[in-house]
Design a protein around this motif. Structure first.
Motif, PDB file in Angstrom:
ATOM      1  N   GLU A  80       0.826  -1.214   0.000  1.00 29.61           N
ATOM      2  CA  GLU A  80       0.000   0.000   0.000  1.00 29.61           C
ATOM      3  C   GLU A  80       0.861   1.264   0.000  1.00 29.61           C
ATOM      4  OE1 GLU A  80      -4.258  -1.078   1.810  1.00 29.61           O
ATOM      5  OE2 GLU A  80      -2.680  -1.045   3.318  1.00 29.61           O
ATOM      6  N   MET A  81       2.032   1.200   0.649  1.00 29.62           N
ATOM      7  CA  MET A  81       2.937   2.353   0.626  1.00 29.62           C
ATOM      8  C   MET A  81       3.452   2.585  -0.791  1.00 29.62           C
ATOM      9  SD  MET A  81       3.424   4.118   3.358  1.00 29.62           S
ATOM     10  CE  MET A  81       5.078   4.802   3.416  1.00 29.62           C
ATOM     11  N   LYS A  82       3.728   1.507  -1.502  1.00 29.19           N
ATOM     12  CA  LYS A  82       4.193   1.669  -2.888  1.00 29.19           C
ATOM     13  C   LYS A  82       3.111   2.409  -3.699  1.00 29.19           C
ATOM     14  CE  LYS A  82       5.741  -0.490  -7.051  1.00 29.19           C
ATOM     15  NZ  LYS A  82       5.681  -1.615  -7.958  1.00 29.19           N
ATOM     16  N   GLY A  83       1.864   2.052  -3.437  1.00 32.37           N
ATOM     17  CA  GLY A  83       0.736   2.657  -4.140  1.00 32.37           C
ATOM     18  C   GLY A  83       0.622   4.162  -3.918  1.00 32.37           C
ATOM     19  N   VAL A  84       1.146   4.661  -2.787  1.00 35.84           N
ATOM     20  CA  VAL A  84       1.074   6.109  -2.522  1.00 35.84           C
ATOM     21  C   VAL A  84       2.468   6.759  -2.679  1.00 35.84           C
ATOM     22  CG1 VAL A  84      -0.992   5.999  -1.069  1.00 35.84           C
ATOM     23  CG2 VAL A  84       1.253   5.797   0.019  1.00 35.84           C
ATOM     24  N   GLY A  85       3.352   6.058  -3.385  1.00 37.42           N
ATOM     25  CA  GLY A  85       4.667   6.637  -3.687  1.00 37.42           C
ATOM     26  C   GLY A  85       5.686   6.508  -2.571  1.00 37.42           C
ATOM     27  N   GLY A  86       5.432   5.625  -1.592  1.00 34.85           N
ATOM     28  CA  GLY A  86       6.355   5.465  -0.458  1.00 34.85           C
ATOM     29  C   GLY A  86       7.512   4.516  -0.772  1.00 34.85           C
ATOM     30  N   HIS A  87       8.484   4.493   0.137  1.00 29.74           N
ATOM     31  CA  HIS A  87       9.678   3.641  -0.039  1.00 29.74           C
ATOM     32  C   HIS A  87       9.843   2.764   1.192  1.00 29.74           C
ATOM     33  CE1 HIS A  87      10.790   6.239  -3.361  1.00 29.74           C
ATOM     34  NE2 HIS A  87      10.489   7.250  -2.576  1.00 29.74           N
ATOM     35  N   VAL A  88       9.409   1.521   1.096  1.00 29.13           N
ATOM     36  CA  VAL A  88       9.511   0.603   2.236  1.00 29.13           C
ATOM     37  C   VAL A  88      10.265  -0.652   1.814  1.00 29.13           C
ATOM     38  CG1 VAL A  88       8.226  -0.813   3.903  1.00 29.13           C
ATOM     39  CG2 VAL A  88       7.303   1.401   3.199  1.00 29.13           C
ATOM     40  N   VAL A  89      11.214  -1.077   2.664  1.00 37.68           N
ATOM     41  CA  VAL A  89      11.810  -2.399   2.491  1.00 37.68           C
ATOM     42  C   VAL A  89      11.371  -3.224   3.694  1.00 37.68           C
ATOM     43  CG1 VAL A  89      13.924  -3.756   2.259  1.00 37.68           C
ATOM     44  CG2 VAL A  89      13.815  -1.469   1.247  1.00 37.68           C
ATOM     45  N   SER A  90      10.781  -4.391   3.418  1.00 37.58           N
ATOM     46  CA  SER A  90      10.305  -5.281   4.479  1.00 37.58           C
ATOM     47  C   SER A  90      11.294  -6.422   4.666  1.00 37.58           C
ATOM     48  CB  SER A  90       8.951  -5.888   4.091  1.00 37.58           C
ATOM     49  OG  SER A  90       8.000  -4.879   3.893  1.00 37.58           O
TER      50      SER A  90
END
Ligand SMILES: C[S@@+](CC[C@H](N)C(=O)[O-])C[C@H]1O[C@@H](n2cnc3c(N)ncnc32)[C@H](O)[C@@H]1O
Length: 190
Positions: free
Chosen positions: A46-56
């Motif tokens: 969902e973060m990718k969908g709002v332009g975010g940068h997350v590595v899990s």
């Protein structure tokens, strides 16, 4: 000892829940975020969908999508039964009842499963088991998160938690953990 999928109870939350748990504001949403023990949560997707940068990061990312999906189905009934037996230990404000809880959790995990293979190719889902050293330079991430893993499992031992948080603090400028009680005392928003 090798990490076994049948020792994990995969249970995933969504972006809205992560925002509430960690107080993520608009400026945080633009930062580089690492989530440790992210499992089958759909926060990353969902973060990718709002332009975010997350590595899990999670040890379950060594397994295939089919293996994780199978394990989710295996534990689903048991987890819901346990939730039913322990309903009084939880705060039912955000989520009103068990049906809604199951619906929200399963929707989050389905989103994760749909995103998993693409996310692995893009380096958003990385196999890693705390407290091992991460292949990142100091302060590579602005924020490090841990939802429903660190501090909850006292059986992992004091040293495990200290070493894990120390490694997270090496690669992240700050770390946020939720909840900050162990399973014995757990009163959380599901
Ligand atoms: C209860 S789930 C929480 C998932 C997600 N953070 C959320 O809140 O929806 C706990 C996660 O911790 C992961 N985990 C177990 N041992 C770990 C370790 N040594 N290092 C990192 N993650 C671990 C599990 O694989 C699982 O996905």
């Amino acid at each position: 000892m090798a990490f076994k999928l049948d020792s994990v109870v995969p249970w995933g939350r969504n972006l809205e829940e992560y925002k509430l748990m960690f107080g993520l504001d608009d400026s945080d949403m633009t930062k580089k975020i690492a989530e440790f023990g992210d499992g089958p949560a759909c926060f990353n997707f969902e973060m990718k969908g709002v332009g975010g940068h997350v590595v899990s990061f999670d040890p379950i990312y060594q397994f295939t999508r089919e293996e994780i999906e199978e394990r989710i189905e295996e534990v689903r009934i048991t987890v819901m039964q346990q939730m039913k037996e322990n309903m009084d230990n939880y705060v039912w404000t955000q989520i009103k009842d068990l049906d809604e809880l199951e619906y929200i959790r399963m929707s989050s995990m389905r989103k994760f499963l749909l995103d998993y293979e693409q996310g692995k190719k893009e380096g958003r889902y990385v196999f890693h088991e705390l407290p091992a050293r991460l292949p990142y330079e100091p302060e590579s991430f602005d924020i490090g998160l841990s939802s429903h893993f660190l501090l909850m499992y006292t059986s992992l031992g004091y040293d495990f938690h200290i070493q894990s948080i120390t490694e997270m603090l090496r690669v992240c400028k700050e770390v946020r953990i939720f909840p900050i009680v162990d399973l014995e005392l757990l009163i959380i928003r599901k």
